[in-house]
Design an enzyme around this catalytic site. Structure first.
Site, PDB file in Angstrom:
ATOM      1  N   VAL A  81      71.927  54.526  39.529  1.00  0.00           N
ATOM      2  CA  VAL A  81      72.414  53.947  40.788  1.00  0.00           C
ATOM      3  C   VAL A  81      73.045  52.586  40.511  1.00  0.00           C
ATOM      4  O   VAL A  81      74.044  52.219  41.121  1.00  0.00           O
ATOM      5  CB  VAL A  81      71.278  53.863  41.845  1.00  0.00           C
ATOM      6  CG1 VAL A  81      70.229  52.837  41.499  1.00  0.00           C
ATOM      7  CG2 VAL A  81      71.852  53.553  43.209  1.00  0.00           C
ATOM      8  N   GLY A  82      72.474  51.834  39.555  1.00  0.00           N
ATOM      9  CA  GLY A  82      73.024  50.524  39.216  1.00  0.00           C
ATOM     10  C   GLY A  82      74.325  50.695  38.457  1.00  0.00           C
ATOM     11  O   GLY A  82      74.481  51.629  37.658  1.00  0.00           O
ATOM     12  N   PRO A 184      70.237  39.899  57.622  1.00  0.00           N
ATOM     13  CA  PRO A 184      69.065  40.609  58.143  1.00  0.00           C
ATOM     14  C   PRO A 184      69.360  42.102  58.280  1.00  0.00           C
ATOM     15  O   PRO A 184      70.503  42.492  58.491  1.00  0.00           O
ATOM     16  CB  PRO A 184      68.843  39.983  59.527  1.00  0.00           C
ATOM     17  CG  PRO A 184      69.712  38.798  59.604  1.00  0.00           C
ATOM     18  CD  PRO A 184      70.787  38.940  58.598  1.00  0.00           C
ATOM     19  N   ASP A 266      59.837  45.827  34.650  1.00  0.00           N
ATOM     20  CA  ASP A 266      60.283  47.117  34.112  1.00  0.00           C
ATOM     21  C   ASP A 266      61.634  46.959  33.433  1.00  0.00           C
ATOM     22  O   ASP A 266      62.103  47.884  32.763  1.00  0.00           O
ATOM     23  CB  ASP A 266      60.393  48.145  35.253  1.00  0.00           C
ATOM     24  CG  ASP A 266      60.747  49.540  34.740  1.00  0.00           C
ATOM     25  OD1 ASP A 266      60.085  49.996  33.772  1.00  0.00           O
ATOM     26  OD2 ASP A 266      61.675  50.170  35.280  1.00  0.00           O
ATOM     27  N   HIS A 290      61.704  50.121  31.178  1.00  0.00           N
ATOM     28  CA  HIS A 290      62.765  50.610  32.087  1.00  0.00           C
ATOM     29  C   HIS A 290      62.548  52.093  32.434  1.00  0.00           C
ATOM     30  O   HIS A 290      63.420  52.932  32.182  1.00  0.00           O
ATOM     31  CB  HIS A 290      64.160  50.394  31.466  1.00  0.00           C
ATOM     32  CG  HIS A 290      65.255  50.349  32.503  1.00  0.00           C
ATOM     33  ND1 HIS A 290      66.370  49.532  32.392  1.00  0.00           N
ATOM     34  CD2 HIS A 290      65.414  51.028  33.676  1.00  0.00           C
ATOM     35  CE1 HIS A 290      67.161  49.717  33.446  1.00  0.00           C
ATOM     36  NE2 HIS A 290      66.596  50.618  34.229  1.00  0.00           N
TER      37      HIS A 290
END
Ligand code: NDP
Ligand code: DGY
Length: 324
Positions: A81-82, A184, A266, A290
């Protein structure tokens, strides 16, 4: 000829899907058929002329790589996802689609975050090590005592998919939840009972700070010496996002001096973290390699999602899961 490159050995279901697709269409399939990282020079060589690139977080997709690939490259699909390892702006400028694997790893990564929170709070690695080393004394009132997670204040940095999934799990621990980020998120926060606060307020109030923002220019070393000074000396820092969000030298100093109580990581810089790294000498620093998304089922889903992005991108179709 249409060509795709996969930079690593990947789960079989995804590999079979890509191979069958390529065979049916007469596409050339290149793969670095190894569990080791594809060396940079091999990557720059093998990427030449490809239409689609299937990569991992260990492959740097930058201007040099895009130039080496050539103008026919249509898609970069990462099995993660990163995407901080990808120069997304450079891809956009060249009209290259970028795909990633959101959502399917959210629960698995949130579970690991909870595991790391508990392992850090309750000193699990130290305790397990004591058993193995024959250093387990008869029951003592104050031996191996840690801190509680239940009913404590947890600050979530980045209430996105994973941050919210962690917060949801923590409602079961009756935690008071704070969060911070660029804006927010009332629709996400309200059902969790989480309050939006400034970064400074979150640092000052939290017993545990859990990082879930992406690594970007804005978040690089967001946690520096100044941030640690603002945390409680009894607080723990948990990081399952990216190592670069934390200034590790400053973290080491803060842990060694007792400015903060503990850390659970991690992700680190570099990865793998060398076994002689100073952080690994500290009993109050818990490090996992990780493994946030590392369940068999989730890695299969990620691999298939990345395959779908790759195949759609090469065909010139919209990606099912596009970063851009
Ligand atoms: P999301 O995009 O859903 O969430 C990221 C959140 O961070 C968003 O709410 C975003 O806010 C917020 N954010 C952005 N900038 C800042 C900032 N400067 N300060 C605080 N918050 C910020 O991503 P995911 O939850 O899916 O994933 C998060 C990260 O976790 C990934 O980028 C990856 O690096 C890491 N990860 C690590 C794994 C592991 O194995 N350890 C596994 C999976 C992911 P907004 O939406 O308002 O921009
Ligand atoms: C990601 O997906 O970004 C992780 O770091 C690996 O699962």
């Amino acid at each position: 000829m249409t060509t795709v490159l996969i930079t690593r050995r990947i789960p079989a279901t995804a590999m079979e899907k890509i191979a069958a697709h390529c065979k049916a269409r007469g596409w050339e399939l290149r793969q670095w058929d190894s569990d080791e990282v594809m060396p940079r020079d091999a990557l720059l060589d093998q990427v030449r002329g490809v239409d689609g690139l299937y990569c991992l977080i260990t492959d740097r997709v930058d201007e040099a790589l895009l130039t080496a690939a050539g103008s026919q490259l249509r898609v970069v699909s990462t099995m993660s996802v990163g995407y901080d390892h990808i120069d997304v702006a450079a891809c956009a400028a060249r009209g290259i689609a970028v795909g990633n694997t959101p959502d399917v790893l959210t629960g698995t990564t949130a579970d690991l975050t909870i595991a790391l929170l508990l392992a850090t709070a309750r000193r699990l690695p130290e305790a397990i090590d004591a058993v193995k080393q024959g250093a387990w004394p008869a029951w003592r009132p104050e031996w191996m005592t840690g801190v509680d997670l239940f009913e404590r204040t947890v600050g979530i940095v980045g209430l996105g998919r994973i941050g919210a999934a962690v917060a949801k799990r923590l409602t079961g621990f009756d935690c008071r939840l704070l969060y911070t980020g660029p804006r927010p998120k009332p629709e996400t926060a309200a059902p969790l009972g989480a309050s939006y606060v400034s970064m400074d307020e979150l640092l000052a109030e939290s017993d545990f700070v859990s990082i879930h923002c992406p690594l970007s220019q804005a978040t690089k070393h967001l946690f520096d010496a100044g941030a640690f000074r603002k945390m409680k000396p009894t607080a723990a820092l948990i990081n399952t996002s990216r190592g670069g969000v934390v200034d590790q030298e400053a973290l080491y100093a803060a842990l060694a001096r007792g400015e903060i109580w503990a850390a659970g990581l991690d992700v680190t810089t570099p990865e793998p973290l060398p076994p002689d790294h100073p952080l690994l000498t500290l009993p109050n620093c818990v490090v996992t390699p990780h493994i946030g998304s590392a369940s068999v089922a989730t890695r299969r889903k990620m691999a298939l999602m990345a395959a779908d992005n790759l195949l759609a991108g090469v065909a010139g179709e919209p990606l099912p899961h596009a970063v851009i």
